[in-house]
Write a protein that holds these residues in place. Sequence first.
Motif, PDB file in Angstrom:
ATOM      1  N   GLU A 172     -15.107 -15.469 -14.280  1.00 37.80           N
ATOM      2  CA  GLU A 172     -14.799 -16.863 -14.548  1.00 37.80           C
ATOM      3  C   GLU A 172     -14.056 -17.293 -15.762  1.00 37.80           C
ATOM      4  O   GLU A 172     -13.390 -18.173 -15.689  1.00 37.80           O
ATOM      5  CB  GLU A 172     -16.096 -17.775 -14.000  1.00 37.80           C
ATOM      6  CG  GLU A 172     -16.002 -19.118 -13.950  1.00 37.80           C
ATOM      7  CD  GLU A 172     -15.164 -19.542 -12.749  1.00 37.80           C
ATOM      8  OE1 GLU A 172     -14.757 -20.885 -12.963  1.00 37.80           O
ATOM      9  OE2 GLU A 172     -15.027 -18.837 -11.801  1.00 37.80           O
TER      10      GLU A 172
ATOM     11  N   ALA B 216     -11.627 -18.398  -1.151  1.00 35.99           N
ATOM     12  CA  ALA B 216     -12.311 -19.680  -1.625  1.00 35.99           C
ATOM     13  C   ALA B 216     -13.944 -19.269  -1.644  1.00 35.99           C
ATOM     14  O   ALA B 216     -14.316 -19.988  -2.528  1.00 35.99           O
ATOM     15  CB  ALA B 216     -11.809 -20.710  -0.578  1.00 35.99           C
ATOM     16  N   GLU B 217     -14.391 -18.782  -0.675  1.00 36.01           N
ATOM     17  CA  GLU B 217     -15.901 -18.468  -0.610  1.00 36.01           C
ATOM     18  C   GLU B 217     -16.176 -17.752  -1.888  1.00 36.01           C
ATOM     19  O   GLU B 217     -17.425 -17.887  -2.337  1.00 36.01           O
ATOM     20  CB  GLU B 217     -16.163 -17.910   0.512  1.00 36.01           C
ATOM     21  CG  GLU B 217     -16.045 -18.843   1.954  1.00 36.01           C
ATOM     22  CD  GLU B 217     -16.372 -17.812   3.088  1.00 36.01           C
ATOM     23  OE1 GLU B 217     -16.775 -18.789   4.204  1.00 36.01           O
ATOM     24  OE2 GLU B 217     -15.781 -16.759   3.342  1.00 36.01           O
ATOM     25  N   THR B 218     -15.438 -16.660  -2.053  1.00 32.64           N
ATOM     26  CA  THR B 218     -15.681 -15.581  -3.045  1.00 32.64           C
ATOM     27  C   THR B 218     -15.517 -16.302  -4.348  1.00 32.64           C
ATOM     28  O   THR B 218     -16.529 -16.368  -5.167  1.00 32.64           O
ATOM     29  CB  THR B 218     -14.716 -14.611  -3.079  1.00 32.64           C
ATOM     30  OG1 THR B 218     -14.700 -13.817  -2.063  1.00 32.64           O
ATOM     31  CG2 THR B 218     -14.849 -13.598  -4.224  1.00 32.64           C
ATOM     32  N   ALA B 219     -14.584 -17.254  -4.657  1.00 32.14           N
ATOM     33  CA  ALA B 219     -14.538 -18.220  -5.941  1.00 32.14           C
ATOM     34  C   ALA B 219     -15.786 -19.086  -5.986  1.00 32.14           C
ATOM     35  O   ALA B 219     -16.292 -19.079  -7.270  1.00 32.14           O
ATOM     36  CB  ALA B 219     -13.270 -18.937  -5.927  1.00 32.14           C
ATOM     37  N   GLU B 220     -16.278 -19.721  -5.126  1.00 30.41           N
ATOM     38  CA  GLU B 220     -17.268 -20.694  -5.071  1.00 30.41           C
ATOM     39  C   GLU B 220     -18.447 -19.723  -5.588  1.00 30.41           C
ATOM     40  O   GLU B 220     -19.352 -20.388  -6.300  1.00 30.41           O
ATOM     41  CB  GLU B 220     -17.567 -21.493  -3.815  1.00 30.41           C
ATOM     42  CG  GLU B 220     -18.603 -22.235  -3.666  1.00 30.41           C
ATOM     43  CD  GLU B 220     -18.796 -23.087  -2.413  1.00 30.41           C
ATOM     44  OE1 GLU B 220     -19.890 -23.626  -2.085  1.00 30.41           O
ATOM     45  OE2 GLU B 220     -17.942 -23.035  -1.517  1.00 30.41           O
ATOM     46  N   TYR B 221     -18.819 -18.536  -4.613  1.00 25.25           N
ATOM     47  CA  TYR B 221     -20.141 -17.823  -5.156  1.00 25.25           C
ATOM     48  C   TYR B 221     -19.897 -17.424  -6.603  1.00 25.25           C
ATOM     49  O   TYR B 221     -21.016 -17.460  -7.434  1.00 25.25           O
ATOM     50  CB  TYR B 221     -20.072 -16.709  -3.951  1.00 25.25           C
ATOM     51  CG  TYR B 221     -21.399 -15.921  -4.165  1.00 25.25           C
ATOM     52  CD1 TYR B 221     -22.439 -16.490  -3.665  1.00 25.25           C
ATOM     53  CD2 TYR B 221     -21.468 -14.831  -4.844  1.00 25.25           C
ATOM     54  CE1 TYR B 221     -23.610 -15.688  -3.783  1.00 25.25           C
ATOM     55  CE2 TYR B 221     -22.493 -13.870  -4.674  1.00 25.25           C
ATOM     56  CZ  TYR B 221     -23.551 -14.546  -4.279  1.00 25.25           C
ATOM     57  OH  TYR B 221     -24.828 -13.873  -4.516  1.00 25.25           O
TER      58      TYR B 221
ATOM     59  N   ARG C 143     -18.293 -18.769  -9.288  1.00 26.34           N
ATOM     60  CA  ARG C 143     -18.531 -19.768  -9.787  1.00 26.34           C
ATOM     61  C   ARG C 143     -19.977 -20.249 -10.184  1.00 26.34           C
ATOM     62  O   ARG C 143     -20.483 -20.290 -11.211  1.00 26.34           O
ATOM     63  CB  ARG C 143     -17.694 -20.946  -9.755  1.00 26.34           C
ATOM     64  CG  ARG C 143     -16.367 -21.165 -10.248  1.00 26.34           C
ATOM     65  CD  ARG C 143     -15.691 -22.503  -9.908  1.00 26.34           C
ATOM     66  NE  ARG C 143     -15.545 -22.770  -8.636  1.00 26.34           N
ATOM     67  CZ  ARG C 143     -14.686 -22.340  -7.715  1.00 26.34           C
ATOM     68  NH1 ARG C 143     -13.641 -21.522  -8.264  1.00 26.34           N
ATOM     69  NH2 ARG C 143     -14.739 -22.677  -6.394  1.00 26.34           N
ATOM     70  N   GLY C 144     -20.721 -19.920  -8.984  1.00 25.56           N
ATOM     71  CA  GLY C 144     -22.054 -20.293  -9.028  1.00 25.56           C
ATOM     72  C   GLY C 144     -23.082 -19.217  -9.733  1.00 25.56           C
ATOM     73  O   GLY C 144     -23.887 -19.703 -10.477  1.00 25.56           O
TER      74      GLY C 144
ATOM     75  N   SER D  31      -7.063 -15.914 -10.615  1.00 27.43           N
ATOM     76  CA  SER D  31      -7.970 -16.426  -9.356  1.00 27.43           C
ATOM     77  C   SER D  31      -8.777 -15.331  -8.989  1.00 27.43           C
ATOM     78  O   SER D  31      -8.583 -14.201  -8.936  1.00 27.43           O
ATOM     79  CB  SER D  31      -7.025 -17.079  -8.349  1.00 27.43           C
ATOM     80  OG  SER D  31      -6.374 -16.002  -7.896  1.00 27.43           O
ATOM     81  N   TRP D  32      -9.985 -16.003  -8.321  1.00 26.87           N
ATOM     82  CA  TRP D  32     -10.944 -15.212  -7.776  1.00 26.87           C
ATOM     83  C   TRP D  32     -10.383 -14.760  -6.433  1.00 26.87           C
ATOM     84  O   TRP D  32      -9.812 -15.384  -5.645  1.00 26.87           O
ATOM     85  CB  TRP D  32     -12.301 -15.669  -7.484  1.00 26.87           C
ATOM     86  CG  TRP D  32     -13.150 -15.955  -8.626  1.00 26.87           C
ATOM     87  CD1 TRP D  32     -13.631 -16.737  -9.444  1.00 26.87           C
ATOM     88  CD2 TRP D  32     -13.982 -14.531  -9.169  1.00 26.87           C
ATOM     89  NE1 TRP D  32     -14.182 -16.413 -10.437  1.00 26.87           N
ATOM     90  CE2 TRP D  32     -14.577 -15.272 -10.337  1.00 26.87           C
ATOM     91  CE3 TRP D  32     -14.249 -13.319  -8.968  1.00 26.87           C
ATOM     92  CZ2 TRP D  32     -15.444 -14.468 -11.023  1.00 26.87           C
ATOM     93  CZ3 TRP D  32     -14.888 -12.697  -9.822  1.00 26.87           C
ATOM     94  CH2 TRP D  32     -15.442 -12.971 -10.794  1.00 26.87           C
TER      95      TRP D  32
END
Length: 156
Positions: free
Chosen positions: A78, A14-19, A21-22, A87-88
């Motif tokens: 992304e 989840a942290e990887t995906a958020e980072y 995406r940013g 998914s990331w």
Amino acid sequence: MRRKSQQEPPPSDAETAEYMRGLAEHFVEHTREAGYSFNWDPALIHHLDNYCTEFAASNPSPEITHSVIMGAGAYLGEMIVRSGDWSWMYCTAESAAAVESPDGLRGYPHSKVAKRIGNGAEHELESFFKYAVTGEAPYGTTARVIKPSWWQWLRS
């Protein structure tokens, strides 16, 4: 996304995906300021190859190259996540962010962008994207699935 030291735990998926995406959003915004028009339309993914060709021809410094690899790799990943059922995730074996399909196929978009910038068109990003989203290797490409060493043993 690389870990800073061995003592730090790896980031969660989840942290990887958020980072990622940013980073991807930042890449889209930053390149728009430079006159490019990246967006989230999969039909326009070929613009990323054009961007990498132009970028490589500008003979950038290693620091700038790393920054572009991180941003463009996050954008490519992304795009795969948004366009497919991927998914990331964070791959501890490679100490890197990756995208993963529901059946466990893994792709490393940052590595692919680095190869595209460093080695040229033979590492076409559009083909990488299309293979990830459709599961079919585009005509004339050498996309392949790498099986673990024990794979042959199971098949015999």
